[in-house]
Design an enzyme around this catalytic site. Structure first.
Site, short mmCIF file in Angstrom:
data_model
loop_
_atom_site.label_atom_id
_atom_site.label_comp_id
_atom_site.label_asym_id
_atom_site.label_seq_id
_atom_site.Cartn_x
_atom_site.Cartn_y
_atom_site.Cartn_z
N GLU A 182 2.05 -5.90 8.97
CA GLU A 182 2.60 -4.34 8.68
C GLU A 182 3.61 -4.00 9.54
O GLU A 182 4.63 -3.29 9.14
CB GLU A 182 1.27 -3.65 8.60
CG GLU A 182 1.79 -2.06 8.28
CD GLU A 182 0.59 -1.09 8.40
OE1 GLU A 182 0.89 0.03 9.00
OE2 GLU A 182 -0.58 -1.38 8.21
N CYS A 201 0.92 -1.28 -0.02
CA CYS A 201 -0.05 -0.17 0.03
C CYS A 201 0.81 1.37 -0.09
O CYS A 201 1.83 1.19 0.59
CB CYS A 201 -0.93 -0.02 1.29
SG CYS A 201 -1.89 1.49 1.52
N ASN A 216 -8.09 -4.40 11.65
CA ASN A 216 -8.89 -3.50 11.35
C ASN A 216 -10.63 -3.89 11.64
O ASN A 216 -11.37 -3.18 12.16
CB ASN A 216 -9.05 -2.92 9.79
CG ASN A 216 -9.91 -1.90 9.47
OD1 ASN A 216 -10.94 -2.36 8.72
ND2 ASN A 216 -9.90 -0.91 9.87
N CYS A 246 -3.92 5.61 8.69
CA CYS A 246 -4.44 5.97 7.38
C CYS A 246 -5.81 6.61 7.73
O CYS A 246 -6.68 5.95 8.38
CB CYS A 246 -4.64 4.73 6.58
SG CYS A 246 -5.45 4.72 5.02
#
Length: 332
Positions: free
Chosen positions: A127, A97, A259, A229
């Site tokens: 991540e 991303c 998430n 983000c």
């Protein structure tokens, strides 16, 4: 019973959309593709792509692989992954991303400037592993904003210049709570930015970091950069409103999804009649019965940034056909 499908704050984020699009293109061309780790934290979507020819591999299998093409997912990877690929003659299709790639660059520059890098996130999340790799795995990962986990804060050097950043999918309030508690902790040990009354850490921009790295003005000793983000975090309020607007919420996501856990908790806090599923076989009929014994008037279908829209449509369709729908919703 009306079935409302959330299309504005649910479904793939841009980063995941890009990864899935590239994966589908590659599979359409060759019928085979390796992916390092689950392409997305959604078991149903992973199975769909594996049926098209994708093979999910872990790090040990990746290290044994030779002369093949491997997809790097949106979560990104540490430098060691690319070193292995070069050594093993592996063609890398990199779909990291853009937001994550930018964060990795920030982490690397901060580390090179001598900062102790604190990462607000989950230590074993892919991540975070990628971000920490940019710091030679020397970053301090903290998941609990209240600093309640002694093992998390034990590695901190309270006298060293320090920078706080975040995994992109963590919650904004948690990040600023962590910042506040770190300010207090460092100040209590006599480390604060000169001229600050209560040990405030200073916000920095990419240009500040780049400038110091190239010999420009030095940054303060204690800094932070909010790297969450906003496309993800902006969904929080919208999803809360959506949960409040419906009698019952069915939230579809993978149980591995960080998430998904955050967004589901938002729904559950706003509407106690919120239920988490991975697929339609987990749906229970009693969810759609109100306290008066009659069917609820509305059901909201929503999900995480790692939930494909086709799965949400499948859920809406299933509920509509099984329990009835009078909304005129074409998806149900």
């Amino acid at each position: 019973m009306k079935i409302n499908l959330d299309r504005t704050s649910s479904g793939f984020c841009i980063g995941v959309q890009g990864t899935i699009h590239v994966a589908e293109e590659k599979l359409n061309q060759s019928g085979e593709l390796y992916c390092l780790g689950d392409v997305v934290h959604n078991e149903v979507e992973v199975k769909r792509l594996e049926a098209l020819g994708m093979e999910t591999i872990d790090i040990p299998a990746f290290e044994e692989l030779r002369d093949a093409e491997v997809l790097i997912r949106a979560h990104g990877e540490p430098p060691s992954t690319y070193e292995t690929a070069r050594r093993n003659n592996l063609a890398i299709t990199d779909t990291t991303c853009p937001v994550v790639a930018k964060l990795q660059k920030t982490a690397k520059m901060l580390h090179q400037l001598g900062y102790q890098v604190i990462i607000y996130g989950k230590k074993i999340h892919p991540e975070v592993i990628g971000i920490n790799g940019q710091c030679n795995d020397e970053g301090v990962v903290i998941k609990h904003p209240d600093l309640s986990d002694e093992a998390e804060i034990a590695p901190l050097d309270l006298g060293r210049k320090t920078a706080l950043i975040s995994q992109t999918t963590m919650d904004v309030p948690g990040f600023y709570e962590l910042k506040k508690n770190l300010e207090k902790l460092f100040a209590e040990h006599g480390h604060r930015n000169p001229g600050t009354k209560s040990g405030e850490w200073m916000a920095v921009r990419d240009i500040d970091i780049t400038s110091e790295k190239t010999g420009g003005r030095a940054m303060p000793e204690l800094v932070y950069k909010d790297t969450i983000c906003r496309q993800v975090s902006s969904r929080n309020g919208k999803l809360r409103d959506f949960a409040l607007a419906n009698d019952c919420i069915v939230f579809a996501a993978g149980r591995k999804s960080s998430n998904g856990q955050v967004l589901y908790s938002i729904c559950k806090d706003a509407n106690p009649h919120s239920y988490f599923i991975e697929d339609v076989d987990e749906i229970q009929p009693e969810w759609f019965v109100g306290e008066n014994g009659k069917p609820v008037e509305s059901v909201g279908i929503c999900g995480a940034t790692s939930t494909p829209m086709w799965l949400l449509e499948k859920v809406a369709n299933y509920i509509g056909k099984t329990f009835g729908d009078d909304s005129g919703n074409p998806d149900a």
